[in-house]
Design a protein around this motif. Structure first.
Motif: not given
Ligand SMILES: Cc1cc2nc3c(=O)[nH]c(=O)nc-3n(C[C@H](O)[C@H](O)[C@H](O)COP(=O)(O)OP(=O)(O)OC[C@H]3O[C@@H](n4cnc5c(N)ncnc54)[C@H](O)[C@@H]3O)c2cc1C
Length: 296
Positions: A110-115, A143-149, A210-211
């Motif tokens: 999901t890569a939510s910034p809130a996860g 390098a995993f989080y590339t943008g919002v979700k 992102t986180p």
């Protein structure tokens, strides 16, 4: 909607290669919400629940290889010593029912910034094992989080596991929410002391697209701890150092105003959490049987 039910990892990779738009479903605690609210209507659902190895973990010499579907409740019950930051973060996720189903692979998907897993993963340091029929690659968490979700997975890739550095020092996780359970973070902060490398790593949740890590705050603190000989003398970190660390952590945020909180509040709260969690972890470090001669 077609339901693909691979019986093995190899079958799952083949199905994802054949249907790159297929949406994997593990615990389903994000996917089913999206489908129930009609936010998503995928042509194919790729059910990963028959693949037992995704719910297993291995504790190695330096790292834990955590299967993508290991539920939060297992992390809390079995990996508290090896992954204290992630175990604390797992505690704050939703309710027991969700913690029995949801896991880190789904949080990363999901890569939510809130996860809640993200700040702990960033602070501990880890790599995401992504695999497709083309092969395996390890994606550094930075390098995993590339943008919002959005994340770095290719359409034909699945997350098989996460390789997380075992704790070599104290770790903490702090989350601001309107109540203690069943709440999405207004913002969150993870910290891990790494005495072996004499470094401190951080992770911030829900305060940027992102986180993220608070890299300037880390650099400042790492230099200050080294300069003052703190790792050896175990002295209490001075208020000035803690204050500057907090200010830089707050400055790393790039938050928005939304229903859960204002950008201003999030920046402020991240600074408070940074100072507090640094205090807690440093006290643990000082009390962990090291030589405290000369400690203030
Ligand atoms: C009531 C409720 C409360 C919640 N509270 C919180 C909370 O406090 N904190 C928090 O962080 N989250 C919370 N969540 C969200 C959710 O529980 C977490 O994000 C959880 O980690 C998702 O895991 P899952 O296995 O259920 O993922 P799923 O829903 O199965 O999948 C989530 C995403 O990841 C993808 N995915 C899953 N497995 C893989 C894989 N192996 N490879 C590639 N992609 C994959 C899916 O395609 C999907 O895009 C809550 C959800 C609900 C319903």
């Amino acid at each position: 909607m077609d339901f693909l039910r691979p019986a093995s990892w190899e079958e799952a990779l083949a199905a994802k290669a054949e249907h790159p738009t297929a949406v994997p479903i593990a615990g389903g605690t994000d996917v089913m919400v999206e489908i129930n609210f009609d936010h998503r209507r995928p042509e194919y659902l790729l059910d990963l629940n028959r693949i037992g190895e995704l719910s297993e973990w291995e504790v190695g010499q330096e790292k834990v290889r955590l299967g993508a579907s290991v539920p939060y409740s297992s992390i809390m019950d079995h990996l508290r010593a090896e992954l204290p930051g992630l175990a604390l973060a797992s505690h704050t996720v939703a309710s027991p029912q969700i913690r029995n189903r949801g896991g880190v692979g789904g949080n990363l998907g999901t890569a939510s910034p809130a996860g809640d897993a993200h700040p702990a993963l960033l602070a501990a340091d880890c790599e995401v094992e992504a695999e497709s029929v083309r092969g395996t690659r390890l994606i550094p968490i930075d390098a995993f989080y590339t943008g919002v979700k959005r994340n770095a997975l290719e359409p034909d890739e699945l997350i098989r596991a996460v390789h997380i550095k075992k704790a070599d020092g104290p770790q903490q996780y702090s989350k601001v929410g309107t109540r203690n359970a069943m709440v999405i973070a207004v913002c969150a902060f993870g910290i891990a002391l790494h005495p072996e490398t004499r470094t401190v790593r951080t992770g911030i949740g829900s305060a940027a697209p992102t986180p993220i890590r608070a890299k300037e705050a880390e650099d400042f603190l790492n230099a200050a701890l080294e300069e003052g000989g703190f790792w050896d003398n175990g002295k209490i970190i001075t208020p000035a150092i803690a204050k500057q660390f907090a200010a830089l952590a707050s400055g790393a945020c790039n938050p928005i105003d939304d229903v859960r909180g204002t950008a201003k509040y999030r920046r402020h709260a991240v600074g408070i959490m940074a100072r507090r969690t640094l205090g807690w972890t440093w006290e643990q470090y000082r009390g962990a049987g090291r030589t405290l001669e000369g400690a203030a």
